[in-house]
Write a protein that holds these residues in place. Structure first.
Motif, PDB file in Angstrom:
ATOM      1  N   ILE A 243      41.998  38.841  30.780  1.00  0.00           N
ATOM      2  CA  ILE A 243      41.312  40.013  30.913  1.00  0.00           C
ATOM      3  C   ILE A 243      40.160  39.961  29.528  1.00  0.00           C
ATOM      4  CG2 ILE A 243      42.591  41.475  32.316  1.00  0.00           C
ATOM      5  CD1 ILE A 243      43.196  43.467  29.792  1.00  0.00           C
ATOM      6  N   ASN A 244      40.564  39.241  28.501  1.00  0.00           N
ATOM      7  CA  ASN A 244      39.737  39.544  27.206  1.00  0.00           C
ATOM      8  C   ASN A 244      38.763  38.353  27.300  1.00  0.00           C
ATOM      9  OD1 ASN A 244      40.925  41.881  26.212  1.00  0.00           O
ATOM     10  ND2 ASN A 244      42.610  40.509  25.325  1.00  0.00           N
ATOM     11  N   GLU A 272      44.351  45.088  37.013  1.00  0.00           N
ATOM     12  CA  GLU A 272      43.253  44.943  36.214  1.00  0.00           C
ATOM     13  C   GLU A 272      42.976  43.273  35.934  1.00  0.00           C
ATOM     14  OE1 GLU A 272      43.534  46.165  32.128  1.00  0.00           O
ATOM     15  OE2 GLU A 272      41.307  45.992  31.812  1.00  0.00           O
ATOM     16  N   VAL A 273      44.180  42.862  35.665  1.00  0.00           N
ATOM     17  CA  VAL A 273      44.436  41.147  35.648  1.00  0.00           C
ATOM     18  C   VAL A 273      43.744  40.596  36.839  1.00  0.00           C
ATOM     19  CG1 VAL A 273      45.548  39.142  35.354  1.00  0.00           C
ATOM     20  CG2 VAL A 273      46.124  41.192  33.922  1.00  0.00           C
ATOM     21  N   ASN A 279      37.255  38.589  40.765  1.00  0.00           N
ATOM     22  CA  ASN A 279      35.819  38.930  40.395  1.00  0.00           C
ATOM     23  C   ASN A 279      35.230  37.526  40.096  1.00  0.00           C
ATOM     24  OD1 ASN A 279      35.936  41.437  41.510  1.00  0.00           O
ATOM     25  ND2 ASN A 279      36.142  42.252  39.390  1.00  0.00           N
ATOM     26  N   ASN A 280      35.860  36.715  39.490  1.00  0.00           N
ATOM     27  CA  ASN A 280      35.219  35.233  39.121  1.00  0.00           C
ATOM     28  C   ASN A 280      35.251  34.158  39.919  1.00  0.00           C
ATOM     29  OD1 ASN A 280      34.136  35.586  36.281  1.00  0.00           O
ATOM     30  ND2 ASN A 280      35.805  36.919  35.995  1.00  0.00           N
ATOM     31  N   MET A 281      35.630  34.568  41.309  1.00  0.00           N
ATOM     32  CA  MET A 281      35.558  33.233  42.294  1.00  0.00           C
ATOM     33  C   MET A 281      35.113  33.956  43.327  1.00  0.00           C
ATOM     34  SD  MET A 281      39.702  33.750  43.455  1.00  0.00           S
ATOM     35  CE  MET A 281      40.372  33.296  41.926  1.00  0.00           C
ATOM     36  N   SER A 282      34.763  33.033  44.400  1.00  0.00           N
ATOM     37  CA  SER A 282      34.075  33.433  45.655  1.00  0.00           C
ATOM     38  C   SER A 282      34.898  34.329  46.491  1.00  0.00           C
ATOM     39  CB  SER A 282      33.726  32.022  46.502  1.00  0.00           C
ATOM     40  OG  SER A 282      35.003  31.681  46.764  1.00  0.00           O
TER      41      SER A 282
END
Length: 336
Positions: A243-244, A272-273, A279-282
């Protein structure tokens, strides 16, 4: 140019780099410190001309030293000396070995690093934790992680703590431990105090062990040595630390990760993870992985941890190749 015996080490290094050419020299520069690069660059700039004979002499010396190092890696100093004596004669062999042991400072426990980790574990597991810590501090992280994982839970944290708090060890202590493990290597120890261990050393080991062992050691240290545990954790990267990472880095990591492996790794993660990764993939791929997670049913914790560790290893590999940057804590980092 002066005879080879009158050339300084810096001049020899400059001549070698000139002889190797710009492409090979550039690859060597990647492994040097900034001040070393500056010093060598200045020396190369000041080297006006080098005779073919001097070039040959420097290359011959470099080849001989490389050959000796290879022999040492294969069988130790005695083995290297024996082969060099046969190839180059006793005087030349003594000269080359002398240069290596003086300038490169052959590390203690050379023979231990060639021993199978599982066999070594059987040999040292009943030793005092301080003795085990000293030996592991000289091993590669891969060897040390195998051994520390095989120790009893009580010893794992104790040994980890001792490695992290280790600073300098006297030659006499190292010699005594070496004598017990391998008498013939006792004479190789440098007579100066030898810096070994420390937080960086245990971080490398913990970054390689399985997550179960890592968690047990860290939980124990958090109780017994909270400040030390905090210092170690700041330098470590665990799966939840994803997450960082910035979005670009996460997307770069995900390109290397098998989708089925990712589904297993996310099975036991907090929301959260999961959100950061999804959110960083389609949307289509995220939906597919969520569906896989839902239909795979219960998964063993060990399988989840192994999948997470594989992804962490990918992250560390990408960091080593400077493809991503991991913020390490302990102060604001300026990236330019």
């Amino acid at each position: 140019m002066a005879r080879n015996s009158e050339i300084t080490g810096l001049q020899k290094a400059a001549i070698l780099l000139i002889t190797l050419g710009p492409e090979r020299s550039a690859n060597i520069f990647k492994h040097l410190k900034e001040e070393e690069i500056e010093t060598l660059t200045l020396e190369i700039a000041n080297t006006r001309s080098v005779s073919p004979a001097t070039k040959d002499q420097v290359l011959d010396e470099f080849y001989e030293l490389c050959l000796a190092q290879q022999y040492i890696a294969e069988g130790g100093i005695a083995y290297a000396k024996e082969l060099l004596e046969k190839a180059l004669g006793p005087d030349k062999a003594k000269e080359i070995i002398g240069k290596l042991t003086a300038s490169l400072q052959v590390r203690p426990f050379e023979f231990v690093r060639k021993t199978d980790a599982s066999q070594l574990l059987n040999f040292i597991q009943d030793e005092h934790p301080q003795t085990i810590a000293l030996i592991l501090a000289y091993l590669s992280p891969q060897q040390a992680s195998t051994i520390i994982s095989g120790l009893t839970p009580e010893k794992q944290a104790d040994v980890a703590k001792r490695i992290a708090q280790m600073d300098r060890t006297t030659p006499d202590v190292i010699k005594e431990v070496e004598r017990v493990l391998e008498k013939k290597l006792a004479s190789l120890v440098n007579q100066d105090y030898t810096a070994v261990g420390g937080v960086d050393s245990i971080v490398q080991i913990l970054n390689t062990v399985d997550r179960g062992t890592e968690r047990h050691i860290m939980e124990t240290l958090e109780i017994e040595e909270p400040e030390l545990a905090d210092e170690i954790r700041k330098k470590m990267f665990v799966f939840e630390d994803i997450i960082n990472l910035d979005d670009r880095s996460i997307q770069r990591v995900l390109r290397e990760v098998d989708h089925s492996e990712l589904a297993v790794a996310l099975k036991n993660c907090n929301e959260e993870v999961q959100n950061v990764i999804f959110n960083n993939m389609s949307k289509r791929l995220a939906a597919m992985i969520k569906e896989d997670m839902e239909y795979m049913g219960p998964v063993r914790l060990k399988d989840v941890e192994e999948a997470q560790q594989k992804i962490v290893n990918i992250i560390r590999k990408l960091e080593d190749s400077s493809e991503i940057i991991i913020s390490r804590g302990g102060g604001d980092e300026i990236i330019v």
